[in-house]
Enzyme design. Structure first.
Site, PDB file in Angstrom:
ATOM      1  N   TYR A 176       0.837  -1.206   0.000  1.00 39.32           N
ATOM      2  CA  TYR A 176       0.000   0.000   0.000  1.00 39.32           C
ATOM      3  C   TYR A 176       0.870   1.253   0.000  1.00 39.32           C
ATOM      4  O   TYR A 176       2.042   1.220   0.377  1.00 39.32           O
ATOM      5  CB  TYR A 176      -0.943   0.015   1.212  1.00 39.32           C
ATOM      6  CG  TYR A 176      -0.252   0.229   2.543  1.00 39.32           C
ATOM      7  CD1 TYR A 176      -0.026   1.516   3.039  1.00 39.32           C
ATOM      8  CD2 TYR A 176       0.177  -0.845   3.327  1.00 39.32           C
ATOM      9  CE1 TYR A 176       0.605   1.717   4.264  1.00 39.32           C
ATOM     10  CE2 TYR A 176       0.800  -0.660   4.545  1.00 39.32           C
ATOM     11  CZ  TYR A 176       1.018   0.626   5.011  1.00 39.32           C
ATOM     12  OH  TYR A 176       1.645   0.819   6.216  1.00 39.32           O
ATOM     13  N   CYS A 177       0.278   2.364  -0.448  1.00 40.23           N
ATOM     14  CA  CYS A 177       0.943   3.669  -0.419  1.00 40.23           C
ATOM     15  C   CYS A 177      -0.138   4.744  -0.271  1.00 40.23           C
ATOM     16  O   CYS A 177      -1.300   4.428  -0.038  1.00 40.23           O
ATOM     17  CB  CYS A 177       1.791   3.886  -1.662  1.00 40.23           C
ATOM     18  SG  CYS A 177       0.881   3.755  -3.221  1.00 40.23           S
ATOM     19  N   THR A 178       0.229   5.996  -0.402  1.00 39.32           N
ATOM     20  CA  THR A 178      -0.699   7.095  -0.104  1.00 39.32           C
ATOM     21  C   THR A 178      -1.950   7.079  -0.978  1.00 39.32           C
ATOM     22  O   THR A 178      -3.072   7.014  -0.483  1.00 39.32           O
ATOM     23  CB  THR A 178       0.014   8.452  -0.253  1.00 39.32           C
ATOM     24  OG1 THR A 178       1.198   8.445   0.543  1.00 39.32           O
ATOM     25  CG2 THR A 178      -0.896   9.593   0.179  1.00 39.32           C
TER      26      THR A 178
END
Length: 320
Positions: A176-178
């Site tokens: 996951y990331c922003t």
């Protein structure tokens, strides 16, 4: 709140990024928008702020272009602009992974997990959750139990994975990331490297936090954002503070850049300790001749020396 912040990206062919960037910048300035947009032959990656009226016009303008007709915008309410200027820049990549052999997410990428599916993955003992962001982003907030890669730049993530394969081999991997853009390319790289069962949180943390069903559950701390706000809330159910103050280790969510312009390290610091330690991460940085905190607050040489003595209480922060 009269302002909004838009976050978006799309991997799509843009034949002439230079011309597109120039024309796009003109449109943004005419509509009083501020932010950062990267344009490449592989697509567009942007975040910008403006009034509700101006951001609505921007969304309408983008959706009128067939290349961006299905573009999804993540929208936050804001009290004012989240950026100081407007930049639209042509780049080789819209997110810098700098691979020897580039990945095209339209051809190879990890399985998309909806917020509901990602929540189930967080609860699954056989799934490894891998944070694809930088260490300082993780330290402010992250999903409970997620692996923290020891990196300060996204382009260093593949090397970290190769050096820590034992944490991932044979596992279901969900990253996951922003907002999702880093994971599009990174999860594709994981697949190409031979990892099986690779997934990614579709729409990133920003989407998960606003989902009416998940409501940001299992997120601890705040989400780091690359604008004037610095951080935003994610967990609507159970808010916690996990950031630790640089000097005394107390709970803290206030990021600053070290006042030494040659360091610029991001540190979590209380207002009291920023003043006490001259806005610096260490004694070496505090005594730097171009200390920005000293200059900004017109601190005398006598007072400068007095505050430098405060570092005697924190010997572990003598050097940067």
């Amino acid at each position: 709140m009269d302002y909004r912040v838009l976050l978006y990206y799309k991997y799509v062919t843009i034949d002439d990024p230079e011309t597109f960037a120039a024309e796009h910048l003109k449109f943004c300035k005419e509509h009083h928008l501020k932010g950062r947009i990267l344009v490449s032959t592989e697509g567009i990656n942007g975040t910008l702020s403006g009034t509700k009226e101006d951001t609505d016009k921007y969304i309408e303008h983008m959706h009128a272009d067939s290349r961006f007709a299905d573009l999804t915008f993540k929208i936050d309410e804001a009290e004012s602009h989240a950026f100081k200027k407007m930049h639209v820049r042509p780049r080789r990549e819209i997110v810098a992974l700098d691979l020897e052999e580039d990945i095209n997410p339209r051809e190879i990428t990890g399985k998309y997990y909806s917020p509901k599916e990602f929540k189930a993955a967080l609860e699954d003992e056989n799934t490894v959750i891998l944070d694809a962001r930088n260490d300082y982003e993780y330290d402010l907030g992250h999903f409970r139990g997620a692996i923290r890669p020891d990196i300060t730049r996204f382009r260093d993530l593949p090397e970290w994975v190769r050096n820590n394969k034992e944490q991932l081999d044979g596992k279901n991997i969900v990253t996951y990331c922003t907002g999702g853009i880093r994971c599009e390319k990174f999860s594709g790289w994981l697949v190409k490297e031979g990892f099986e069962n690779v997934g990614q949180l579709h729409g990133g943390i920003a989407t998960y936090g606003k989902d009416p069903e998940t409501k940001g559950l299992y997120w601890d701390g705040k989400m780091y954002v690359f604008d004037e706000r610095i951080s935003v809330d994610v967990n609507q159910i159970d808010k916690t503070v996990i950031g630790k103050e640089h000097f005394d280790g107390t709970p803290c969510e206030r990021y600053i850049n070290c006042a030494n312009p040659e360091c610029n390290k991001q540190i979590l610091v209380s207002e009291e300790n920023e003043e006490k330690y001259l806005g610096a991460c260490s004694y070496d940085c505090a005594k730097h001749e171009r200390n920005r905190y000293v200059a900004r607050h017109h601190i005398s040489n006598e007072e400068w020396q007095r505050r430098l003595n405060n570092f005697k209480d924190v010997p572990e922060h003598t050097h940067a």
